[in-house]
Scaffold this motif. Structure first.
Motif, short mmCIF file in Angstrom:
data_model
loop_
_atom_site.label_atom_id
_atom_site.label_comp_id
_atom_site.label_asym_id
_atom_site.label_seq_id
_atom_site.Cartn_x
_atom_site.Cartn_y
_atom_site.Cartn_z
N ALA A 6 10.90 -1.86 1.83
CA ALA A 6 10.16 -3.13 1.83
C ALA A 6 10.04 -3.69 0.41
CB ALA A 6 8.78 -2.95 2.45
N THR A 7 9.87 -2.77 -0.57
CA THR A 7 9.77 -3.21 -1.96
C THR A 7 10.96 -4.05 -2.38
OG1 THR A 7 8.41 -1.30 -2.58
CG2 THR A 7 9.63 -2.37 -4.35
N GLU A 8 12.15 -3.62 -1.96
CA GLU A 8 13.35 -4.38 -2.32
C GLU A 8 13.32 -5.78 -1.72
OE1 GLU A 8 15.34 -3.28 -4.70
OE2 GLU A 8 13.87 -1.65 -4.71
N LEU A 9 12.85 -5.88 -0.48
CA LEU A 9 12.74 -7.20 0.16
C LEU A 9 11.68 -8.06 -0.52
CD1 LEU A 9 12.89 -6.26 3.98
CD2 LEU A 9 14.76 -6.99 2.49
N PHE A 10 10.56 -7.44 -0.87
CA PHE A 10 9.45 -8.18 -1.49
C PHE A 10 9.87 -8.79 -2.83
CE2 PHE A 10 5.18 -6.74 0.47
CZ PHE A 10 5.74 -6.59 1.73
N LYS A 11 10.72 -8.04 -3.55
CA LYS A 11 11.12 -8.52 -4.87
C LYS A 11 11.87 -9.85 -4.80
CE LYS A 11 11.45 -4.07 -7.28
NZ LYS A 11 12.39 -2.97 -7.61
N ARG A 12 12.49 -10.10 -3.65
CA ARG A 12 13.26 -11.34 -3.51
C ARG A 12 12.42 -12.50 -2.98
NH1 ARG A 12 17.49 -9.20 0.24
NH2 ARG A 12 17.44 -7.05 -0.48
N LEU A 13 11.18 -12.23 -2.61
CA LEU A 13 10.33 -13.29 -2.05
C LEU A 13 9.74 -14.14 -3.18
CD1 LEU A 13 8.28 -11.41 0.72
CD2 LEU A 13 10.14 -13.05 1.07
N ASN A 40 7.05 5.99 0.91
CA ASN A 40 7.93 6.53 1.95
C ASN A 40 9.13 5.59 2.13
OD1 ASN A 40 6.79 4.42 3.36
ND2 ASN A 40 5.53 5.71 4.68
N ASP A 41 10.01 5.95 3.04
CA ASP A 41 11.22 5.15 3.23
C ASP A 41 10.86 3.68 3.48
OD1 ASP A 41 12.70 7.44 2.94
OD2 ASP A 41 13.04 7.74 5.09
N LEU A 42 9.84 3.49 4.33
CA LEU A 42 9.45 2.12 4.70
C LEU A 42 9.02 1.30 3.50
CD1 LEU A 42 8.75 0.00 6.90
CD2 LEU A 42 6.47 1.03 7.00
N THR A 43 8.12 1.87 2.67
CA THR A 43 7.60 1.06 1.56
C THR A 43 8.67 0.86 0.48
OG1 THR A 43 6.70 2.97 0.36
CG2 THR A 43 5.24 1.90 1.94
N ARG A 44 9.54 1.85 0.32
CA ARG A 44 10.60 1.68 -0.69
C ARG A 44 11.57 0.58 -0.29
NH1 ARG A 44 10.35 7.37 -1.58
NH2 ARG A 44 11.85 7.58 0.10
N LEU A 61 0.85 -1.19 0.00
CA LEU A 61 0.00 0.00 0.00
C LEU A 61 0.89 1.24 0.00
CD1 LEU A 61 -2.88 1.08 0.09
CD2 LEU A 61 -2.82 0.88 2.57
N SER A 62 0.74 2.08 -1.05
CA SER A 62 1.60 3.25 -1.17
C SER A 62 0.83 4.43 -1.78
CB SER A 62 2.85 2.90 -1.98
OG SER A 62 3.78 3.96 -1.93
N VAL A 63 1.56 5.48 -2.18
CA VAL A 63 0.89 6.69 -2.63
C VAL A 63 0.94 6.87 -4.14
CG1 VAL A 63 1.24 7.92 -0.47
CG2 VAL A 63 2.98 8.08 -2.25
N GLY A 64 1.39 5.86 -4.86
CA GLY A 64 1.43 5.95 -6.31
C GLY A 64 1.85 4.59 -6.81
#
Lengths: 350, 350
Positions: free
Chosen positions: A199-206, A193-197, A183-186
């Motif tokens: 987290a995105t990097e971690l999610f890509k590896r899942l 924000n810092d958190l979602t950015r 969930l993000s703003v675009g």
């Protein structure tokens, strides 16, 4: 074989009536044995009269608990001081394997805190998360987590939420390959924000079907099967929706009664709103599971009626049958370690 | 005396028709002169024919701008490369005092970025904030800010948002003593994340009617006149509401057509929804002001129709008349300095 479910008899706003009637409904339509947890002297006569009324013998047992936690009590204090609450005794049944799952329509904060304390978190899970199932325009449900107010999350927390939410969608809601979004703003990759950015990097590896950023409106669009956020944002999204839904209903009701004559309008709107409520009402979805604790714990809305209680019992038994905790445990134990902030539980002993 | 308003003629999804007709509506009902900013060769014949059609001479002038920024363009890139966009030229009219305010129904991100660049922030304001006015159950409006995606805010940013939102409610919406809340996950004082807890301490020292934490549902309850949050949370709340509103409408429409015969249901729902839309539609509220820049900049929805454009022009002229920027400037210049992360612009020169 019957599945044993512990039910907090003192949870809902109108407890214990909805709980007693919900337990009866559940036992008549599902393969469950219900352990009704609450003050026996108060529950026994009501249960007997309810059962006598329908003239049935059903697998419902009363487990005595002399205290219960009220809806307005502060969770932390209540959990600490009420050592014999119906929540705690119900969850102990799960811990001791006397029940395969627990359902309460009581104080959400107290339910989560008690579950964390009694059941403890699964290995590899830093913070259990509360997940809700949202209705969508496409008709398929969307899992939103965390809505349990895990504020100030780290990217690793969101990563764990993603793993848990994905498994929930796959194994309980039977979505073959759940689309997981943050969930993000675009929608673009760099937005957030810092958190979602991070987290995105971690999610890509899942090993999940990660679809990147989604926006608030996607909670209801059907574009994602699982939407991950921190508990602050999830709580705001959920409560904003509640407020919005109420406003829209009031406004439409007013519009309808203005459009046709008052009586016809009121009648029509009552009918329409009842039908509508059945589709949108979260109680039909059976409550929110607390994911990441060792045992099944489902938390329902305080306004739960008989049917919502029955649905909560149903969801608890579905969770137990899906063995989601065993699967989560396996999932987390086979994950590569080395997350900077995560627990290093799987490192070989030196 | 007429108030000069610069209007981005190329903003809305169906530009320039809604803009031309909205400018005409505005000039006929408000005390304004509209500067229609866009490609003159394209605008001139359309304006002439629209004016000819109603047979009127109205104070509408065309200001030529050869470029415009599309709805799907990336804001940062478009603002950098299109130096003669209708947004930039319109905002320059404000900077040069040829116009008292600017309205666009275009790309929100580009509008904000251009306004920050052309007008720059007021002294004492670190980050301008986009504010929206939400309808509530009580009938009184509620100002929510920031919804302009100022992510990763500091407590001082929220403090500035509070000051700006409070002044907006007081001087433009005419709320005598606006109740200001922080959007959080519970009403008690300690609830929230690090940001809201730290901001709470700053808010307590402000000369405003601070009511503490409010929850997502309070955006629509009418319990607060101003609700402050960071731009990430505000964006999620706003877009979640959009999604929810759409879902509720679709579901109610389906319920209504099931309740009565299909034709009657469709007719009724069409009427009811039109009435409803007039009350809920944000375009009736006239767009979102960007607070904290040196000049009036109002941003409307891309789907704005004639009426929404007229309302945007109205809000821009109300903002100009309320002299909110002068008042904000005074507010910030008389504030005690010494916030750890704030600019120390008001310290005496050594």
């Amino acid at each position: 074989m019957l599945i044993d479910i512990a039910l907090d008899a003192m949870g809902s706003d109108k407890a214990p009536e909805p709980e007693i009637r919900g337990a009866i409904l559940a036992c008549r339509s599902l393969n469950v044995r219900v352990h009704l947890v609450g003050p026996e002297p108060m529950l026994r006569p009501r249960l007997t009269s309810a059962l006598g009324f329908i003239g049935a013998r059903l697998p419902i047992e009363i487990v005595h608990a002399e205290e219960h936690i009220g809806m307005d009590e502060k969770a932390a204090h209540a959990v600490r001081t009420k050592r014999n609450s119906s929540m705690r005794i119900g969850l102990r049944l799960v811990k001791e394997k006397a029940a395969a799952g627990f359902f309460t329509a009581g104080n959400t904060g107290a339910g989560m805190a008690t579950a964390k304390m009694v059941l403890s978190a699964l290995p590899g899970v830093d913070r259990p998360a509360l997940a809700v199932v949202m209705p969508t325009l496409s008709g398929s449900p969307c899992v939103l987590l965390d809505v349990g107010a895990n504020v100030d999350c780290k990217p690793q927390n969101l990563e764990q939420f993603a793993i848990m939410g994905e498994l929930y969608a796959r194994s309980v809601l039977r979505v073959p390959r759940p689309r997981v979004g943050i969930l993000s703003v675009g929608e673009e990759d760099g937005k957030g924000n810092d958190l979602t950015r991070e987290a995105t990097e971690l999610f890509k590896r899942l090993p999940i079907n990660f679809i990147g950023n989604v926006e608030g409106r996607d909670i209801y669009s059907g574009n994602a099967d699982v939407i991950v956020c921190d508990g602050f944002v999830g709580n705001v999204a959920l409560k904003t929706s509640e407020g919005m839904s109420r406003l829209v209903r009031e406004m439409l009701k007013a519009s309808l009664t203005q459009t046709v004559t008052a009586q016809v309008g009121a009648l029509l709107s009552r009918r329409a709103f009842n039908a509508f409520r059945r589709r949108l009402d979260p109680s039909e979805y059976g409550g929110a599971p607390l994911l990441g604790v060792r045992g099944v714990c489902i938390i329902g809305h305080g306004s739960s009626n008989d049917r919502a209680i029955m649905n909560g019992i149903r969801v608890a038994s579905e969770f137990a049958q899906a063995r989601i905790n065993e699967r989560l445990e396996r999932e987390f134990s086979t994950r590569p370690t080395g997350h900077p902030d995560g627990p290093a539980t799987h490192l070989p002993i030196q």
